[in-house]
Design a protein around this motif. Structure first.
Motif, PDB file in Angstrom:
ATOM      1  N   LYS A  13      37.863  32.401  34.716  1.00  0.00           N
ATOM      2  CA  LYS A  13      38.715  33.475  34.181  1.00  0.00           C
ATOM      3  C   LYS A  13      38.042  34.132  32.978  1.00  0.00           C
ATOM      4  CE  LYS A  13      43.107  31.353  35.589  1.00  0.00           C
ATOM      5  NZ  LYS A  13      44.362  30.722  35.104  1.00  0.00           N
ATOM      6  N   GLU A  14      37.455  33.311  32.137  1.00  0.00           N
ATOM      7  CA  GLU A  14      36.787  33.797  30.926  1.00  0.00           C
ATOM      8  C   GLU A  14      35.616  34.722  31.272  1.00  0.00           C
ATOM      9  OE1 GLU A  14      35.695  31.303  27.084  1.00  0.00           O
ATOM     10  OE2 GLU A  14      34.143  31.053  28.594  1.00  0.00           O
ATOM     11  N   LYS A  17      36.641  38.117  32.652  1.00  0.00           N
ATOM     12  CA  LYS A  17      37.093  39.015  31.578  1.00  0.00           C
ATOM     13  C   LYS A  17      35.887  39.650  30.870  1.00  0.00           C
ATOM     14  CE  LYS A  17      40.279  39.078  27.616  1.00  0.00           C
ATOM     15  NZ  LYS A  17      39.406  39.609  26.587  1.00  0.00           N
ATOM     16  N   GLU A  21      34.219  43.734  30.628  1.00  0.00           N
ATOM     17  CA  GLU A  21      34.040  44.419  29.347  1.00  0.00           C
ATOM     18  C   GLU A  21      32.584  44.729  29.010  1.00  0.00           C
ATOM     19  OE1 GLU A  21      35.835  41.688  26.663  1.00  0.00           O
ATOM     20  OE2 GLU A  21      37.906  42.142  27.283  1.00  0.00           O
TER      21      GLU A  21
END
Length: 262
Positions: A13-14, A17, A21
């Motif tokens: 998940k990290e 993300k 970005e």
């Protein structure tokens, strides 16, 4: 769900993300992306090498806070003065209290020794990221990767000029790595599913690894005499973190340790 399952699930998940970005193009344009790499393998096998991969680690899921009082810069300088073969830096934040900034800071003064980015690689993006922050090598943990992922990530690292420390804990892990010849194989004495440590793991798996590979023993090494014993089984690398980091002066602890194995 084991501790490792939780770490890997969170890490996926990290990374997703961060990928959303930070464009890969930005990573490739990083100044570190163009620098020459230091060879972890050469650092371990060169004549008179200490074989010590000294780690900067603030905390762990099993021990909690290990050392929050020392800076990565002072520890890096201490390790370099002690004559380590390489430096390992944990960049996982949520479970180990590290960061990519730690590695980037260490790189500013470590211009002579290979740096291993220690993290849970679950995506090729992290390998590009490792080069961008100044790492020379990455860790691939066989326990949490498929055979195809290990091969693909290993190839990507090689294409980028990075070396790989392939970490195993069991024969099943070892079987996931195709063609052990010439690879750096780390045997983790810590079971990442339970975080229990057993040094016999290094010895049990050592005979399954060809002499053409570079063998590294990881975790649980707290006595210089253990190094002597492991060398008899063909080990040339020894990853040590907690034993140094739990002291007030990790660099000095590392220096005293190395002075007893030379």
């Amino acid at each position: 769900m084991t501790i490792l399952d939780k770490i890997v699930a969170f890490k996926k998940k990290e990374v997703a993300k961060i990928k959303a970005e930070v464009p890969v193009k930005k990573l490739v344009e990083s100044p570190n992306f163009k620098k020459a790499q230091f060879s972890l393998k050469e650092g371990l096998i060169t004549k008179f090498s200490t074989g010590i991969i000294a780690e900067f680690k603030r905390q762990s899921p099993s021990k909690g806070i290990i050392n929050n009082d020392v800076s990565v810069l002072e520890v890096t300088k201490g390790y370099l003065d002690a004559g380590v073969a390489a430096q390992s830096i944990l960049t996982d934040t949520s479970f180990f209290g590290g960061s990519m900034t730690d590695l980037m800071e260490a790189r500013t003064i470590n211009q002579q020794t290979p740096i291993l980015r220690k993290d849970f690689v679950v995506d090729g993006f992290q390998i590009v990221e490792a080069k961008a922050i100044g790492a020379d090598a990455i860790l691939l943990i066989a326990t949490c990767l498929s055979k195809k992922e290990i091969k693909d990530y290993g190839q990507l690292a090689s294409d980028l000029g990075l070396e790989v420390l392939y970490e195993v804990h069991t024969q099943e892990d070892l079987d996931k790595i195709s063609d052990l010849d010439g690879k750096i194989i780390g045997i983790n004495n810590r079971n990442l599913k339970t975080f229990e440590v057993d040094l016999e793991h290094s010895i049990d798996l050592a005979n399954q690894i060809p002499d053409s590979a570079v063998k590294v023993s990881e975790s649980g090494i707290s006595d210089p005499r253990i190094i002597t014993g492991l060398k008899e089984y063909g080990f040339q690398g020894f990853l040590i973190g907690e034993n140094f980091m739990k002291t007030d002066n990790p660099g000095l602890a590392c220096h005293e340790f190395i002075s007893q194995i030379r």
